[in-house]
Design a protein around this motif. Sequence first.
Motif, PDB file in Angstrom:
ATOM      1  N   GLN A   1      65.308 118.670  51.733  1.00  0.00           N
ATOM      2  CA  GLN A   1      65.995 119.883  52.172  1.00  0.00           C
ATOM      3  C   GLN A   1      66.645 120.570  50.975  1.00  0.00           C
ATOM      4  O   GLN A   1      66.521 121.783  50.804  1.00  0.00           O
ATOM      5  CB  GLN A   1      67.035 119.553  53.236  1.00  0.00           C
ATOM      6  CG  GLN A   1      67.762 120.782  53.737  1.00  0.00           C
ATOM      7  CD  GLN A   1      68.783 120.478  54.811  1.00  0.00           C
ATOM      8  OE1 GLN A   1      68.867 119.377  55.335  1.00  0.00           O
ATOM      9  NE2 GLN A   1      69.585 121.470  55.152  1.00  0.00           N
ATOM     10  N   LYS A   2      67.314 119.800  50.126  1.00  0.00           N
ATOM     11  CA  LYS A   2      67.959 120.373  48.946  1.00  0.00           C
ATOM     12  C   LYS A   2      66.921 120.923  47.960  1.00  0.00           C
ATOM     13  O   LYS A   2      67.115 121.974  47.350  1.00  0.00           O
ATOM     14  CB  LYS A   2      68.844 119.337  48.264  1.00  0.00           C
ATOM     15  CG  LYS A   2      69.680 119.916  47.152  1.00  0.00           C
ATOM     16  CD  LYS A   2      70.678 118.924  46.609  1.00  0.00           C
ATOM     17  CE  LYS A   2      71.485 119.561  45.487  1.00  0.00           C
ATOM     18  NZ  LYS A   2      72.399 118.631  44.858  1.00  0.00           N
TER      19      LYS A   2
ATOM     20  N   GLU B   1      65.675 124.220  49.382  1.00  0.00           N
ATOM     21  CA  GLU B   1      66.708 125.247  49.260  1.00  0.00           C
ATOM     22  C   GLU B   1      66.828 125.732  47.817  1.00  0.00           C
ATOM     23  O   GLU B   1      66.949 126.939  47.567  1.00  0.00           O
ATOM     24  CB  GLU B   1      68.056 124.703  49.740  1.00  0.00           C
ATOM     25  CG  GLU B   1      68.137 124.515  51.240  1.00  0.00           C
ATOM     26  CD  GLU B   1      69.380 123.749  51.688  1.00  0.00           C
ATOM     27  OE1 GLU B   1      70.221 123.357  50.830  1.00  0.00           O
ATOM     28  OE2 GLU B   1      69.507 123.523  52.911  1.00  0.00           O
ATOM     29  N   THR B   2      66.792 124.811  46.878  1.00  0.00           N
ATOM     30  CA  THR B   2      66.892 125.155  45.459  1.00  0.00           C
ATOM     31  C   THR B   2      65.697 125.986  45.024  1.00  0.00           C
ATOM     32  O   THR B   2      65.835 126.977  44.298  1.00  0.00           O
ATOM     33  CB  THR B   2      67.013 123.870  44.611  1.00  0.00           C
ATOM     34  OG1 THR B   2      68.166 123.141  45.050  1.00  0.00           O
ATOM     35  CG2 THR B   2      67.130 124.181  43.143  1.00  0.00           C
ATOM     36  N   GLN B   3      64.514 125.587  45.475  1.00  0.00           N
ATOM     37  CA  GLN B   3      63.302 126.324  45.123  1.00  0.00           C
ATOM     38  C   GLN B   3      63.308 127.716  45.730  1.00  0.00           C
ATOM     39  O   GLN B   3      62.895 128.685  45.097  1.00  0.00           O
ATOM     40  CB  GLN B   3      62.058 125.551  45.559  1.00  0.00           C
ATOM     41  CG  GLN B   3      60.774 126.153  45.044  1.00  0.00           C
ATOM     42  CD  GLN B   3      60.702 126.145  43.536  1.00  0.00           C
ATOM     43  OE1 GLN B   3      61.002 125.128  42.916  1.00  0.00           O
ATOM     44  NE2 GLN B   3      60.332 127.259  42.938  1.00  0.00           N
ATOM     45  N   GLU B   4      63.795 127.811  46.958  1.00  0.00           N
ATOM     46  CA  GLU B   4      63.836 129.108  47.625  1.00  0.00           C
ATOM     47  C   GLU B   4      64.712 130.095  46.848  1.00  0.00           C
ATOM     48  O   GLU B   4      64.363 131.276  46.705  1.00  0.00           O
ATOM     49  CB  GLU B   4      64.337 128.955  49.058  1.00  0.00           C
ATOM     50  CG  GLU B   4      64.253 130.229  49.864  1.00  0.00           C
ATOM     51  CD  GLU B   4      64.493 129.990  51.340  1.00  0.00           C
ATOM     52  OE1 GLU B   4      63.880 130.716  52.136  1.00  0.00           O
ATOM     53  OE2 GLU B   4      65.292 129.101  51.696  1.00  0.00           O
TER      54      GLU B   4
ATOM     55  N   ILE C   1      62.274 111.762  39.818  1.00  0.00           N
ATOM     56  CA  ILE C   1      61.615 113.039  40.074  1.00  0.00           C
ATOM     57  C   ILE C   1      62.643 114.098  40.441  1.00  0.00           C
ATOM     58  O   ILE C   1      62.633 115.217  39.918  1.00  0.00           O
ATOM     59  CB  ILE C   1      60.547 112.904  41.182  1.00  0.00           C
ATOM     60  CG1 ILE C   1      59.383 112.035  40.697  1.00  0.00           C
ATOM     61  CG2 ILE C   1      60.058 114.267  41.657  1.00  0.00           C
ATOM     62  CD1 ILE C   1      58.426 111.605  41.795  1.00  0.00           C
ATOM     63  N   GLU C   2      63.548 113.736  41.334  1.00  0.00           N
ATOM     64  CA  GLU C   2      64.562 114.679  41.795  1.00  0.00           C
ATOM     65  C   GLU C   2      65.442 115.155  40.644  1.00  0.00           C
ATOM     66  O   GLU C   2      65.689 116.356  40.489  1.00  0.00           O
ATOM     67  CB  GLU C   2      65.403 114.023  42.897  1.00  0.00           C
ATOM     68  CG  GLU C   2      66.284 114.989  43.638  1.00  0.00           C
ATOM     69  CD  GLU C   2      66.961 114.334  44.821  1.00  0.00           C
ATOM     70  OE1 GLU C   2      68.176 114.073  44.734  1.00  0.00           O
ATOM     71  OE2 GLU C   2      66.272 114.072  45.833  1.00  0.00           O
ATOM     72  N   GLN C   3      65.906 114.250  39.819  1.00  0.00           N
ATOM     73  CA  GLN C   3      66.746 114.618  38.675  1.00  0.00           C
ATOM     74  C   GLN C   3      65.995 115.535  37.708  1.00  0.00           C
ATOM     75  O   GLN C   3      66.544 116.534  37.234  1.00  0.00           O
ATOM     76  CB  GLN C   3      67.236 113.368  37.943  1.00  0.00           C
ATOM     77  CG  GLN C   3      68.277 112.585  38.700  1.00  0.00           C
ATOM     78  CD  GLN C   3      68.629 111.267  38.009  1.00  0.00           C
ATOM     79  OE1 GLN C   3      68.264 111.028  36.861  1.00  0.00           O
ATOM     80  NE2 GLN C   3      69.327 110.408  38.721  1.00  0.00           N
ATOM     81  N   ALA C   4      64.758 115.194  37.433  1.00  0.00           N
ATOM     82  CA  ALA C   4      63.948 116.010  36.522  1.00  0.00           C
ATOM     83  C   ALA C   4      63.682 117.392  37.126  1.00  0.00           C
ATOM     84  O   ALA C   4      63.653 118.395  36.413  1.00  0.00           O
ATOM     85  CB  ALA C   4      62.636 115.306  36.193  1.00  0.00           C
ATOM     86  N   TYR C   5      63.484 117.438  38.440  1.00  0.00           N
ATOM     87  CA  TYR C   5      63.254 118.719  39.114  1.00  0.00           C
ATOM     88  C   TYR C   5      64.454 119.640  38.921  1.00  0.00           C
ATOM     89  O   TYR C   5      64.304 120.805  38.543  1.00  0.00           O
ATOM     90  CB  TYR C   5      62.979 118.516  40.618  1.00  0.00           C
ATOM     91  CG  TYR C   5      63.010 119.827  41.360  1.00  0.00           C
ATOM     92  CD1 TYR C   5      61.894 120.648  41.396  1.00  0.00           C
ATOM     93  CD2 TYR C   5      64.183 120.274  41.956  1.00  0.00           C
ATOM     94  CE1 TYR C   5      61.929 121.879  42.030  1.00  0.00           C
ATOM     95  CE2 TYR C   5      64.241 121.506  42.579  1.00  0.00           C
ATOM     96  CZ  TYR C   5      63.112 122.304  42.614  1.00  0.00           C
ATOM     97  OH  TYR C   5      63.165 123.533  43.219  1.00  0.00           O
TER      98      TYR C   5
END
Length: 162
Positions: free
Chosen positions: A4-5, A8-11, A143-147
């Motif tokens: 979800q986060k 939202e961040t990508q959006e 992955i999440e941190q790198a994203y």
Amino acid sequence: MNLQKLFETQEKLNERILSEHKLENHDLFAEKQLAFLVELSELANETRCFKYWSKKGPSSKSTILEEYVDGLHFVLTLGLSLGYTTFGQSKNSTKERTLTEQFLYVMECNHRLNEKQTEVSFHELAQSFLTLGSLLGFGEDEIEQAYFKKNEVNHQRQDQGY
């Protein structure tokens, strides 16, 4: 992974790009799919998994991870473009493949999504891409941190007129 986060961040990044480039009313799905394939190919190039003619090894893990999250930005973008904000479950994601075979499978899933922009097709693409990340040795937290780190870079690039 907090999808979800991530969505939202990508959006927020996507909306910024569309607004700043005055593309709000353009259908850019084909461009987004091609951009994903280009990023996926750049990732494959860094892994060198298909370069049977070469003795040179893969790039550093950090370089490969950065290329992977570049692709993740576009997986999320494709989902948002179609209104899908989950990765679901895929019946084919558990089949054992070599790294090269998995790259080809992700490309196949992207092609299917081009043909049928269904939630099932998107979930297959997303799951195949997550499986690729696992085969590359990346954990969800990594992955999440790198994203999020790369997302900040992408915003900075927009600030600089990229």
